[in-house]
Scaffold this motif. Structure first.
Motif, short mmCIF file in Angstrom:
data_model
loop_
_atom_site.label_atom_id
_atom_site.label_comp_id
_atom_site.label_asym_id
_atom_site.label_seq_id
_atom_site.Cartn_x
_atom_site.Cartn_y
_atom_site.Cartn_z
N GLU A 252 5.48 -26.00 3.00
CA GLU A 252 4.75 -26.79 4.01
C GLU A 252 5.64 -27.87 4.63
O GLU A 252 5.43 -28.25 5.79
CB GLU A 252 3.50 -27.41 3.35
N THR B 213 0.46 -29.81 14.57
CA THR B 213 1.00 -30.95 13.81
C THR B 213 2.29 -31.45 14.45
O THR B 213 2.50 -32.65 14.58
CB THR B 213 1.25 -30.50 12.36
N SER C 74 -3.02 -24.83 7.14
CA SER C 74 -1.72 -24.27 6.73
C SER C 74 -1.50 -24.53 5.24
O SER C 74 -0.99 -23.65 4.52
CB SER C 74 -0.58 -24.84 7.57
#
Ligand code: ATP
Ligand code: MG
Length: 300
Positions: free
Chosen positions: A135, A183, A103
């Motif tokens: 992010e 995540t 990502s």
């Protein structure tokens, strides 16, 4: 537009995979690795056309919601440049949802492409701030922006980082399982508080790891000991933790890469690292020294 306001034919970007945490450097340390995603952006038209080959090709959306497209758009807006439409080609080698910063690579690659389209040289400090916003944390994006070994932190909401040169020829072997772990899921397993002794041990090991990575690779095994996050993630990735224990037991500095489930041997060499478990991929890598790179081709 290209340099000096001339139209730009095409922008090419190469962006590295990254491993965050590295054991005790939770949410702060990042290492850029010689495994790359490549992007080619060709401006034209009014919408976007997206072609993806390699990792994630069957999963990612092919419209405005594609993470690279969103990052290009965000970068163009921040730079005040109008590029209504473009074609994006992605050649992905960084596996998705495995803890190797796919990502971050998508975000940093997209923002860097926006600099190329704007005909401006990449301002890495600003690029890091923008990438951190997209992010949500700066550790992987810092290594993707600067290359090498990075220590990142938040200054208010701003992502900041320093880059350090890892010791010459530092290698890393990545063991990548077939399954993904998001995540968010891996973060949800962490406790809200840890004993003071564990926190103190981690602070000391993180400081030692800076020395080990830059000057004393012989200290990597002890310097990569962690007590803040890896073991808590075991329910989401039991095979990864078992592999970490096995490799560490044979003297190799194995850690969970990012939020897992990839296992990384820092300072690992082809000769000393064993074959991967069945169904896992193994990548023999080095540290990428430069971070994201952009090439703009001018029309005419
Ligand atoms: N190259 C890409 N193009 C488009 N979308 C991507 C790309 N890379 C990642 N993504 C999006 O990000 C998701 C993976 O993000 P996630 O943060 O869970 O894993 P990771 O970045 O690979 O690992 P980590 O953050 O632990 O290092 C993918 O499922 C996809 O939605
Ligand atoms: Mg990620």
């Amino acid at each position: 537009m290209g340099e000096g306001g001339r139209p730009c034919d095409q922008v090419r970007v190469r962006v590295p995979a990254t491993s965050a945490n590295l054991g005790p450097g939770f949410d702060a340390f990042g290492l850029a690795l010689t495994l790359y995603d490549e992007l080619v952006v060709t401006p034209g038209g009014s919408g976007v056309t997206v072609h993806v080959s390699g990792c994630g090709a069957d999963d990612v959306p092919l419209d405005e919601s594609h993470l690279v497209v969103r990052s290009i758009r965000a970068g163009l807006e921040a730079l005040g440049v109008q590029v209504p439409g473009f074609t994006l080609r992605c050649e992905n080698r960084i596996p998705h949802g495995r803890g190797l910063g796919s990502s971050s690579a998508a975000i940093v690659g997209g923002l860097a492409a926006a600099y190329g389209l704007a005909g401006e040289p990449v301002d890495r400090e600003r690029l890091l701030r923008m990438a951190n916003e997209l992010e949500g944390h700066p550790d992987n994006v810092a290594a993707a922006v600067y290359g090498g070994f990075t220590v990142a932190w938040l200054d208010g909401d701003d992502g900041k980082a320093v880059r350090l040169d890892p010791s010459d020829g530092l290698g890393a072997v990545a063991y990548v399982p077939a399954n993904r772990v998001l995540t968010k899921e891996a973060r949800g397993l962490l406790p809200s508080a840890v004993p003071h002794g564990d926190a103190a041990a981690n602070a000391g090991k993180a400081a030692l790891l800076v020395v080990a990575l830059t000057q004393r690779p012989d200290l990597l095994l002890t310097a990569t000991e962690d007590r803040l996050h890896q073991e808590f993630r075991e329910p989401a990735m039991p095979e990864s933790l078992a592999l970490v224990h096995k490799l560490r037991g044979s003297g190799l500095a194995a850690i969970i890469s990012g939020a897992g489930p990839t296992v990384l041997v820092v300072g690992g060499r082809e000769r000393t690292c064993p074959a991967p478990p069945d169904g896992w991929e193994r990548h023999d890598l080095r540290v990428d020294p430069v971070g994201v790179q952009v090439w703009s081709m001018e029309a005419g």
